[in-house]
Design a protein around this motif. Structure first.
Motif, mmCIF file in Angstrom:
data_model
loop_
_atom_site.group_PDB
_atom_site.id
_atom_site.type_symbol
_atom_site.label_atom_id
_atom_site.label_comp_id
_atom_site.label_asym_id
_atom_site.label_seq_id
_atom_site.Cartn_x
_atom_site.Cartn_y
_atom_site.Cartn_z
ATOM 1 N N ASN A 185 14.478 -2.760 13.332
ATOM 2 C CA ASN A 185 15.814 -3.000 13.232
ATOM 3 C C ASN A 185 16.057 -2.282 12.036
ATOM 4 O OD1 ASN A 185 14.374 -4.365 10.783
ATOM 5 N ND2 ASN A 185 14.223 -6.091 12.068
ATOM 6 N N LYS A 186 17.739 -2.465 11.426
ATOM 7 C CA LYS A 186 18.112 -2.014 10.148
ATOM 8 C C LYS A 186 16.781 -1.944 9.115
ATOM 9 C CE LYS A 186 22.924 -3.063 10.876
ATOM 10 N NZ LYS A 186 24.274 -2.930 10.628
ATOM 11 N N LEU A 187 16.099 -2.834 8.452
ATOM 12 C CA LEU A 187 15.412 -3.188 7.499
ATOM 13 C C LEU A 187 14.203 -1.964 8.232
ATOM 14 C CD1 LEU A 187 16.021 -6.442 6.737
ATOM 15 C CD2 LEU A 187 16.158 -4.310 5.139
ATOM 16 N N ARG A 188 13.359 -2.140 9.057
ATOM 17 C CA ARG A 188 12.299 -0.969 9.569
ATOM 18 C C ARG A 188 12.599 0.412 9.424
ATOM 19 N NH1 ARG A 188 8.953 -3.412 14.549
ATOM 20 N NH2 ARG A 188 6.888 -2.898 12.799
ATOM 21 N N VAL A 189 13.969 0.729 9.924
ATOM 22 C CA VAL A 189 14.033 2.029 9.815
ATOM 23 C C VAL A 189 14.636 2.206 8.350
ATOM 24 C CG1 VAL A 189 16.135 3.572 10.238
ATOM 25 C CG2 VAL A 189 15.459 2.334 12.087
ATOM 26 N N LEU A 190 15.043 1.936 7.799
ATOM 27 C CA LEU A 190 15.209 2.006 6.440
ATOM 28 C C LEU A 190 14.311 2.242 5.683
ATOM 29 C CD1 LEU A 190 17.567 2.045 3.266
ATOM 30 C CD2 LEU A 190 17.680 0.125 3.294
ATOM 31 N N SER A 191 12.781 1.429 5.459
ATOM 32 C CA SER A 191 11.984 1.426 5.447
ATOM 33 C C SER A 191 10.790 2.977 5.455
ATOM 34 C CB SER A 191 10.839 0.592 5.719
ATOM 35 O OG SER A 191 10.843 0.020 6.870
ATOM 36 N N ILE A 192 10.751 2.823 6.835
ATOM 37 C CA ILE A 192 10.675 4.569 7.384
ATOM 38 C C ILE A 192 10.988 5.273 6.479
ATOM 39 C CG2 ILE A 192 11.693 4.665 9.094
ATOM 40 C CD1 ILE A 192 8.223 5.452 8.259
ATOM 41 N N LEU A 193 12.208 5.592 6.321
ATOM 42 C CA LEU A 193 13.801 6.973 5.394
ATOM 43 C C LEU A 193 12.598 6.321 4.130
ATOM 44 C CD1 LEU A 193 17.243 6.354 6.920
ATOM 45 C CD2 LEU A 193 15.086 8.076 7.427
ATOM 46 N N PHE A 194 13.048 5.108 3.366
ATOM 47 C CA PHE A 194 12.191 5.549 2.039
ATOM 48 C C PHE A 194 11.118 6.082 2.089
ATOM 49 C CE2 PHE A 194 15.379 1.751 0.602
ATOM 50 C CZ PHE A 194 16.114 2.145 0.105
ATOM 51 N N VAL A 195 9.800 6.245 2.860
ATOM 52 C CA VAL A 195 8.857 6.695 2.952
ATOM 53 C C VAL A 195 8.638 8.314 2.920
ATOM 54 C CG1 VAL A 195 6.330 6.609 4.323
ATOM 55 C CG2 VAL A 195 7.703 4.363 4.120
ATOM 56 N N ILE A 196 9.508 7.716 3.837
ATOM 57 C CA ILE A 196 10.020 9.813 3.995
ATOM 58 C C ILE A 196 9.964 10.455 2.567
ATOM 59 C CG2 ILE A 196 11.375 11.763 5.206
ATOM 60 C CD1 ILE A 196 11.019 10.073 8.468
ATOM 61 N N LEU A 197 11.125 9.258 1.480
ATOM 62 C CA LEU A 197 11.968 9.620 0.629
ATOM 63 C C LEU A 197 10.840 9.711 -0.378
ATOM 64 C CD1 LEU A 197 15.044 8.310 0.407
ATOM 65 C CD2 LEU A 197 14.711 10.592 0.176
ATOM 66 N N ALA A 198 10.004 9.109 -0.495
ATOM 67 C CA ALA A 198 9.086 9.392 -1.062
ATOM 68 C C ALA A 198 8.053 10.350 -0.954
ATOM 69 C CB ALA A 198 7.991 7.895 -1.243
ATOM 70 N N MET A 199 7.594 10.677 0.110
ATOM 71 C CA MET A 199 6.325 11.991 0.569
ATOM 72 C C MET A 199 7.717 13.150 0.178
ATOM 73 S SD MET A 199 5.164 13.108 4.285
ATOM 74 C CE MET A 199 6.983 13.874 4.834
ATOM 75 N N PHE A 200 8.594 13.350 0.688
ATOM 76 C CA PHE A 200 9.311 14.573 -0.478
ATOM 77 C C PHE A 200 9.192 14.205 -1.290
ATOM 78 C CE2 PHE A 200 13.593 16.004 -1.953
ATOM 79 C CZ PHE A 200 14.176 17.396 -1.053
ATOM 80 N N PHE A 201 9.604 13.669 -2.621
ATOM 81 C CA PHE A 201 10.477 13.923 -3.523
ATOM 82 C C PHE A 201 8.625 13.769 -3.997
ATOM 83 C CE2 PHE A 201 13.932 10.570 -3.111
ATOM 84 C CZ PHE A 201 14.609 11.608 -3.691
#
Length: 146
Positions: A124-140
């Motif tokens: 769902n949208k929240l799960r997709v958003l959560s993985i995007l945040f993890v990817i952003l955290a890795m990038f940052f």
């Protein structure tokens, strides 16, 4: 009850960071494969000792277990060798956020497809958003360490 499990897995995750912090220097001292062997040797010895005091429910032959379930034993040493190689180069934080990104990404696929006999869980949208945040955290984290 689920809150207790969440707390336990967070503590276990802290243990993985601790292990990565130990493995990097150990691998540099004795070699990456010997570091991995020592970690698994100590762990196997500890589990053997614990098994002496915990009664087994039943004895199961290794031949009765589906072979694909035993393949997980191959992944542990690979993971530990990667930790011993990556941690000195990337640092503990970046290594762990990379591990976390891989774990969450693959976990979503396992949940979605119901692999290994797990119950299917929709994306769902929240799960997709959560993985995007993890990817952003890795990038940052990577950009911040560079």
């Amino acid at each position: 009850m689920n809150l207790i499990f969440v707390l336990l897995v967070v503590i276990a995750g802290m243990g993985l960071s601790f292990e990565a912090g130990l493995l990097g220097p150990l691998g540099s001292e004795v070699g990456h494969l010997w570091a991995t062997l020592s970690i698994f040797g100590v762990g196997a010895s500890l589990l053997w000792l614990i098994s002496l005091f915990i009664p087994s429910k039943e004895t199961i032959s290794l031949h009765a277990i589906p072979k694909w379930q035993l393949s997980g034993g191959l992944l542990g040493p690979i993971y530990v060798v990667v930790l011993t190689l990556a941690t000195p180069a990337l640092g503990v934080a970046m290594t762990m956020i990379g591990v976390l990104t891989g774990q969450i990404g693959k976990s979503f696929a396992i949940d979605y497809f119901g692999w290994f006999g797990t119950a299917k869980k929709p994306v769902n949208k929240l799960r997709v958003l959560s993985i995007l945040f993890v990817i952003l955290a890795m990038f940052f984290s990577y950009m911040g360490a560079a």
